[in-house]
Design an enzyme around this catalytic site. Structure first.
Site, mmCIF file in Angstrom:
data_model
loop_
_atom_site.group_PDB
_atom_site.id
_atom_site.type_symbol
_atom_site.label_atom_id
_atom_site.label_comp_id
_atom_site.label_asym_id
_atom_site.label_seq_id
_atom_site.Cartn_x
_atom_site.Cartn_y
_atom_site.Cartn_z
ATOM 1 C CG HIS A 82 -19.390 26.847 44.718
ATOM 2 N ND1 HIS A 82 -19.576 28.009 44.009
ATOM 3 C CD2 HIS A 82 -18.159 26.396 44.374
ATOM 4 C CE1 HIS A 82 -18.503 28.246 43.279
ATOM 5 N NE2 HIS A 82 -17.631 27.285 43.481
ATOM 6 C CG ASP A 161 -13.129 36.024 44.397
ATOM 7 O OD1 ASP A 161 -12.136 35.313 44.643
ATOM 8 O OD2 ASP A 161 -13.950 35.744 43.518
ATOM 9 N NE ARG A 168 -6.019 32.750 42.941
ATOM 10 C CZ ARG A 168 -7.191 32.121 43.125
ATOM 11 N NH1 ARG A 168 -8.265 32.803 43.470
ATOM 12 N NH2 ARG A 168 -7.281 30.829 42.989
ATOM 13 C CB SER A 183 -11.577 32.437 45.641
ATOM 14 O OG SER A 183 -12.426 32.618 44.555
ATOM 15 C CE LYS A 187 -16.462 33.146 43.971
ATOM 16 N NZ LYS A 187 -15.267 33.190 43.160
#
Ligand code: URA
Length: 436
Positions: A82, A161, A168, A183, A187
């Site tokens: 990621h 999320d 947010r 978050s 995921k």
């Protein structure tokens, strides 16, 4: 339990118990707790922070708030990668075939671009015919057969999320380190990863421009991984200038192909080899990053990684001829060169601004669902530290006839985003630290 008491407790800086965190997240997903109370709680978290154990529990709740992906049908350790997002970041397009060519399975779910950062799915869709929607069983079959598949996110993954992030975004609570960490890690865990490699960006084009903040985020995510028994390695990397030279979907796909031919930009090749080595190490395929990097380099040099990309493209119904016939990619109607107004050394290439200009030219979307132009973007001709003479081309702007009238503004902004100094410029480290 009452939400009021939990907001108050967090506001006073106390630690929430696992049951209290479960109550908040499950209640929010069910719709029992309203947005305004969650917004107040998120602001309390923003100011008071969370302990590592609280963040790990929040991550678990986010991960299990909806469907989860079961990758157990694929043998071996499944490693996911990621990036916290950047401009010109096309590493997944290179890493998926490269790591799969090394024998580590890569079942990759990726996103679309939003704002100034691009998305892997949009980039892949610039290949004529390429399908990014596969059923879960087609996805698993493809990974079993050829070692890799890259698809868009589907199903009801991490609804907590989705709701929390949207809230947010409008309540100035995005840049809270425990909320970002839970978050992202939530995921990845919902996506079925056994091991996780994180590319945490820092610098002007990154989400957290300050190194100290980005490092805290990287360390926290590694700690969460440890707590939740997912081997996690984080690389802290520079995003003060775009990665490689091309920003925009087809332009980035072409640069990724060049990199798999071992003819890509030096920074992009280096970061891919390092991230790939971290993936091989996290998957227990290698216990030594240097040895893993050597192995990956031979796969680039021998053309095996490129062949793997060709297999992925064919399996997902794209035209595999794009590998050798780059002209099969969509081409922009309007291409404008931007030249240097004076001589000097490039001292800054504001990544965020370059990403925003690419978006202005049609490469990105302001809101979900907007159309994008696969051919649009910015092709840089020089990077930080390069010496240029007055009149040299600094960049080409690619756009469609529809956005032709935007070219003068884009040119003005690119000129401002590229700063020149009369003195030679010291290089910045691309890979700042590895945290594991
Ligand atoms: N990226 C995410 O996925 N979540 C955040 O909270 C921030 C960046």
């Amino acid at each position: 339990m009452r939400m009021y008491d939990l907001i108050y407790k967090k506001r006073q800086g106390e630690e929430l118990t696992p049951d209290e965190i479960s109550y908040i997240i499950q209640g929010y997903v069910r719709g029992d707790i309203p947005d305004y109370q969650i917004a107040a709680w998120a602001m309390a978290v923003y100011f008071q922070g969370m302990k590592a154990a609280e963040t790990a529990h929040l991550t678990k709740e986010v991960a299990h708030s909806g469907d989860t992906v079961d990758l157990s049908a694929i043998p071996g350790i499944k490693v996911d990668k990621h990036s916290t997002g950047g401009v010109g970041d096309k590493t997944t397009l290179i890493l998926a075939p490269l790591v799969a060519a090394a024998g580590v399975p890569v079942p990759k779910m990726s996103g679309r671009g939003l704002g100034h950062t691009g998305g892997t799915i949009d980039k892949l869709e610039s290949i004529p015919g390429f399908q990014t929607e596969l059923s879960r069983s087609q996805f698993l079959q493809q990974v079993k057969k050829i070692g890799a598949a890259i698809i868009g996110q589907s199903g009801n993954l991490t609804p907590a999320d989705k709701k929390l992030y949207a809230l947010r975004d409008v309540t100035a609570t995005v840049d809270s380190i425990p909320l970002i960490a839970s978050s992202i890690m939530g995921k990845k865990i919902a996506g079925g990863a056994d091991a996780i490699v994180l590319d945490v960006k820092t610098g002007s084009g990154a989400f957290l421009p300050e190194i100290a903040e980005a490092k805290k985020l990287a360390q926290l995510m590694v700690d969460i991984g440890l707590e939740l028994e997912r081997k996690t390695i984080a690389l802290l990397t520079d995003m003060s200038q775009p990665l490689g030279y091309n920003v925009g979907n087809a332009l980035e796909m072409k640069e990724a192909i060049a990199t798999l031919k071992n003819k890509g930009p030096q920074d992009l090749t280096k970061i891919c080899l390092r991230l790939g080595a971290a993936m091989l190490t996290a998957a227990d395929y290698s216990n030594n990053m240097a040895e893993a990097e050597e192995k990956l380099l031979t796969l680039l040099e021998s053309g095996q990684a490129l062949n793997k990309l060709q297999e992925i493209i064919s399996a997902q119904k794209g035209n595999p001829e794009v590998i050798d016939k780059i002209e099969l990619f969509p081409e922009a109607r309007e291409i404008k060169e931007v030249t240097a107004t004076k001589s000097g050394y490039i001292s800054e290439l504001d990544a965020k601004e370059i990403g925003l200009v690419a978006m202005l030219l049609g490469a990105g979307r302001e809101k979900k669902g907007d159309n994008i132009d696969p051919a649009a973007g910015v092709e840089l001709k020089a990077k930080r530290g390069d010496k240029v003479a007055r009149g040299d081309v600094l960049a080409y702007l690619h756009t469609s006839s529809k956005f032709k009238e935007r070219l003068p503004e884009a040119e003005k902004r690119i000129k401002k985003a590229i700063e020149l100094s009369s003195e030679p410029v010291q290089p910045r480290d691309l890979i700042i630290e590895i945290i594991d």
